[in-house]
Design a protein around this motif. Sequence first.
Motif, PDB file in Angstrom:
ATOM      1  N   ILE A   1       0.845  -1.210   0.000  1.00  0.00           N
ATOM      2  CA  ILE A   1       0.000   0.000   0.000  1.00  0.00           C
ATOM      3  C   ILE A   1       0.869   1.245   0.000  1.00  0.00           C
ATOM      4  CG2 ILE A   1      -1.648   1.352   1.360  1.00  0.00           C
ATOM      5  CD1 ILE A   1      -2.846  -1.311   2.320  1.00  0.00           C
ATOM      6  N   ALA A   2       1.927   1.239   0.838  1.00  0.00           N
ATOM      7  CA  ALA A   2       2.818   2.390   0.917  1.00  0.00           C
ATOM      8  C   ALA A   2       3.496   2.672  -0.422  1.00  0.00           C
ATOM      9  CB  ALA A   2       3.865   2.160   2.011  1.00  0.00           C
ATOM     10  N   ILE A   3       3.942   1.611  -1.106  1.00  0.00           N
ATOM     11  CA  ILE A   3       4.591   1.770  -2.410  1.00  0.00           C
ATOM     12  C   ILE A   3       3.610   2.332  -3.433  1.00  0.00           C
ATOM     13  CG2 ILE A   3       5.630   0.526  -4.342  1.00  0.00           C
ATOM     14  CD1 ILE A   3       6.876  -1.386  -2.276  1.00  0.00           C
ATOM     15  N   CYS A   4       2.390   1.775  -3.434  1.00  0.00           N
ATOM     16  CA  CYS A   4       1.370   2.255  -4.386  1.00  0.00           C
ATOM     17  C   CYS A   4       1.037   3.729  -4.146  1.00  0.00           C
ATOM     18  CB  CYS A   4       0.098   1.406  -4.260  1.00  0.00           C
ATOM     19  SG  CYS A   4       0.267  -0.258  -4.931  1.00  0.00           S
ATOM     20  N   VAL A   5       0.904   4.107  -2.876  1.00  0.00           N
ATOM     21  CA  VAL A   5       0.587   5.507  -2.555  1.00  0.00           C
ATOM     22  C   VAL A   5       1.725   6.417  -2.981  1.00  0.00           C
ATOM     23  CG1 VAL A   5       0.203   7.133  -0.664  1.00  0.00           C
ATOM     24  CG2 VAL A   5      -1.004   4.939  -0.679  1.00  0.00           C
ATOM     25  N   PHE A   6       2.966   5.967  -2.772  1.00  0.00           N
ATOM     26  CA  PHE A   6       4.123   6.797  -3.109  1.00  0.00           C
ATOM     27  C   PHE A   6       4.297   6.918  -4.628  1.00  0.00           C
ATOM     28  CE2 PHE A   6       8.692   7.263  -4.043  1.00  0.00           C
ATOM     29  CZ  PHE A   6       8.954   8.449  -3.354  1.00  0.00           C
ATOM     30  N   VAL A   7       4.154   5.792  -5.332  1.00  0.00           N
ATOM     31  CA  VAL A   7       4.396   5.782  -6.774  1.00  0.00           C
ATOM     32  C   VAL A   7       3.222   6.368  -7.549  1.00  0.00           C
ATOM     33  CG1 VAL A   7       4.854   4.314  -8.770  1.00  0.00           C
ATOM     34  CG2 VAL A   7       5.964   3.824  -6.571  1.00  0.00           C
ATOM     35  N   PHE A   8       2.005   6.030  -7.127  1.00  0.00           N
ATOM     36  CA  PHE A   8       0.814   6.449  -7.883  1.00  0.00           C
ATOM     37  C   PHE A   8      -0.020   7.468  -7.104  1.00  0.00           C
ATOM     38  CE2 PHE A   8       1.704   1.957  -8.965  1.00  0.00           C
ATOM     39  CZ  PHE A   8       2.040   2.115 -10.306  1.00  0.00           C
ATOM     40  N   ARG A   9       0.656   8.305  -6.346  1.00  0.00           N
ATOM     41  CA  ARG A   9      -0.060   9.232  -5.465  1.00  0.00           C
ATOM     42  C   ARG A   9      -1.030  10.121  -6.221  1.00  0.00           C
ATOM     43  NH1 ARG A   9       3.652  13.048  -2.004  1.00  0.00           N
ATOM     44  NH2 ARG A   9       4.220  13.681  -4.132  1.00  0.00           N
ATOM     45  N   GLU A  10      -0.567  10.727  -7.297  1.00  0.00           N
ATOM     46  CA  GLU A  10      -1.418  11.660  -8.043  1.00  0.00           C
ATOM     47  C   GLU A  10      -2.597  10.944  -8.692  1.00  0.00           C
ATOM     48  OE1 GLU A  10       0.615  14.102 -10.810  1.00  0.00           O
ATOM     49  OE2 GLU A  10       1.987  14.955  -9.325  1.00  0.00           O
ATOM     50  N   LYS A  11      -2.312   9.774  -9.300  1.00  0.00           N
ATOM     51  CA  LYS A  11      -3.395   9.024  -9.936  1.00  0.00           C
ATOM     52  C   LYS A  11      -4.429   8.566  -8.911  1.00  0.00           C
ATOM     53  CE  LYS A  11      -0.896   7.334 -13.995  1.00  0.00           C
ATOM     54  NZ  LYS A  11      -0.482   6.133 -14.751  1.00  0.00           N
ATOM     55  N   LEU A  12      -3.962   8.095  -7.749  1.00  0.00           N
ATOM     56  CA  LEU A  12      -4.882   7.661  -6.701  1.00  0.00           C
ATOM     57  C   LEU A  12      -5.677   8.844  -6.150  1.00  0.00           C
ATOM     58  CD1 LEU A  12      -2.672   5.080  -4.765  1.00  0.00           C
ATOM     59  CD2 LEU A  12      -4.693   4.573  -6.141  1.00  0.00           C
ATOM     60  N   GLN A  13      -4.987   9.969  -6.014  1.00  0.00           N
ATOM     61  CA  GLN A  13      -5.664  11.166  -5.505  1.00  0.00           C
ATOM     62  C   GLN A  13      -6.758  11.613  -6.471  1.00  0.00           C
ATOM     63  OE1 GLN A  13      -2.994  14.293  -4.375  1.00  0.00           O
ATOM     64  NE2 GLN A  13      -4.630  15.764  -3.982  1.00  0.00           N
ATOM     65  N   ASN A  14      -6.467  11.567  -7.751  1.00  0.00           N
ATOM     66  CA  ASN A  14      -7.475  11.926  -8.753  1.00  0.00           C
ATOM     67  C   ASN A  14      -8.607  10.911  -8.785  1.00  0.00           C
ATOM     68  OD1 ASN A  14      -6.085  14.206  -9.575  1.00  0.00           O
ATOM     69  ND2 ASN A  14      -4.925  13.117 -11.153  1.00  0.00           N
ATOM     70  N   LEU A  15      -8.222   9.631  -8.667  1.00  0.00           N
ATOM     71  CA  LEU A  15      -9.220   8.566  -8.738  1.00  0.00           C
ATOM     72  C   LEU A  15     -10.243   8.686  -7.617  1.00  0.00           C
ATOM     73  CD1 LEU A  15      -9.862   6.026 -10.431  1.00  0.00           C
ATOM     74  CD2 LEU A  15      -8.567   4.706  -8.760  1.00  0.00           C
ATOM     75  N   PHE A  16      -9.749   8.979  -6.422  1.00  0.00           N
ATOM     76  CA  PHE A  16     -10.638   9.079  -5.264  1.00  0.00           C
ATOM     77  C   PHE A  16     -10.971  10.527  -4.915  1.00  0.00           C
ATOM     78  CE2 PHE A  16      -8.692   4.897  -4.780  1.00  0.00           C
ATOM     79  CZ  PHE A  16      -9.786   4.105  -4.468  1.00  0.00           C
ATOM     80  N   ASN A  17     -10.874  11.387  -5.917  1.00  0.00           N
ATOM     81  CA  ASN A  17     -11.102  12.809  -5.676  1.00  0.00           C
ATOM     82  C   ASN A  17     -12.509  13.085  -5.165  1.00  0.00           C
ATOM     83  OD1 ASN A  17     -10.238  15.557  -5.736  1.00  0.00           O
ATOM     84  ND2 ASN A  17     -11.514  15.868  -7.548  1.00  0.00           N
ATOM     85  N   ALA A  18     -13.489  12.324  -5.665  1.00  0.00           N
ATOM     86  CA  ALA A  18     -14.873  12.528  -5.230  1.00  0.00           C
ATOM     87  C   ALA A  18     -15.020  12.257  -3.737  1.00  0.00           C
ATOM     88  CB  ALA A  18     -15.812  11.621  -6.022  1.00  0.00           C
TER      89      ALA A  18
END
Length: 489
Positions: free
Chosen positions: A320-337
């Motif tokens: 989870i930590a690696i995914c958050v660090f590597v894909f932070r912007e994409k995850l932030q956009n994905l869960f923006n709602a």
Amino acid sequence: MFVEAFPKFNNAKIVRALRAYFGSVWHVIVVALIMTLSAVFSLEIAAAYCYLAIAVLVCLFCEDVRALVSVIICVPMSLSIPNNLSNPSAVFAETIFADNAAMLQIGFCVAVAAVLLVGRLVAMLITGRGGRGMPRLTIGFLLLFAAYLLGGLLSPYYSASTVLFGALQCLMIGLAYFYFYYTVDWKKTPKGYIASVFAVIGFALVIQVLNMYFRNSVVVDGVIERGYLYPGWGTYNNIGCVTAMCIPAICYFAVTQKHGWIFTLLAATVMAGVILTQSRGSILFGGIVYVAGMIIVLVKSKSRERLLHCIVIAVIVIAIAICVFVFREKLQNLFNALLRVKTDDAGRKELFIQAWDYFRKYPVFGVGWGGERWIQNGNNFLLFFMAHNTFLQVLGSLGVVGMIAYLFHRFQTLKMVFRKFSIEKCFTALIAFDVLFMSMMDVHVFIVETAMFYSIVLVFLEGIDKREGNEPPKKRWRRKNKKAEKTEA
């Protein structure tokens, strides 16, 4: 019923084979598969006939109706997305509910199943193989039923509609509890049976969650639009709640089964499904129960198993930590709602205030189930006043009388849970408590399917004591002979 009428068939190979199958986890898997196929591919009619066939075989040839528990739970969640009437854009004429032929077939299946269930109940009462006497939660339920029916008395909102809706609530929360109490042979119910049902259903619901994403096209420009997240039988809050309920069941097997680390991994998978529902209450309280479950797993596991659990949890955390660090912007956009709403109460504060005002004006019986909302919605009794908090709902709708009844019911359930406490009781109770926790921010305990699931869990909690012989001793009252009294005097 068939084997009661013709006992010689009890030893028939086909009857023994049927009983072995219906008593296994494979039956639960098949039922969950029927639910999934129906929900994903709009096969409601086929599913209805499959469920009816199961009811026929179970009622006629099995020793009890334990195998129908998974069916009863899966039936309301078998509706597909095109038939969801909760979706604001849904067109009634395009759903299965507008098809007379389809509704006639479903009605036929329901009618035949109802006759079978009643017949099975009568047979079980005659043979005495199910529960006997009065269930331990009876008094609490009766008080709750009385409060549900009297809600709104002495207020201008009390009407036939509020009594009718109260009766519907009584039916939802009590029917499954009392029916299964008398129709399940508790002495032959294996440990963790209800946990196995919810564990299997949890994975099936994750598939439904993924189906919402692919079917509804909820990802728009890299952002999840929560408004498009809905299954065939409710909203993202509903599926989030039921999916979260399944997590403690999986944790139970993480403690009790060999290679329990596999279930630790599976529990994380279902928790990920809860997160994908974007239901804040389910994520918050489901997450709390998930963490509590993992702590219990680590505490109760033996040395080698505990090490494997720790390794799996560590791998999950690192991933989870690696995914958050590597894909932070994409995850932030994905869960923006979800991030946009943050602590937004979605109108809950106003509902809390309104519920409290109802209680202040009519403190004894509240305003009933509708209040002003029924006036605003043309007396549609299904659209009840939703306070989104159990205690405020009870106070506003049922007043002090309702709160006393609810607290007594809660006292009885807690007393039952902590008497002869065990790991099985712990995780079974967490399934029910998960609903109660999430109902602090929603109305789950007053919704059809979750209220019914809650009552099913309660009867299986009581069944644990019946199987283990841990029932409280019955009080015997003796009348003293008058002559004896005089003699003693």
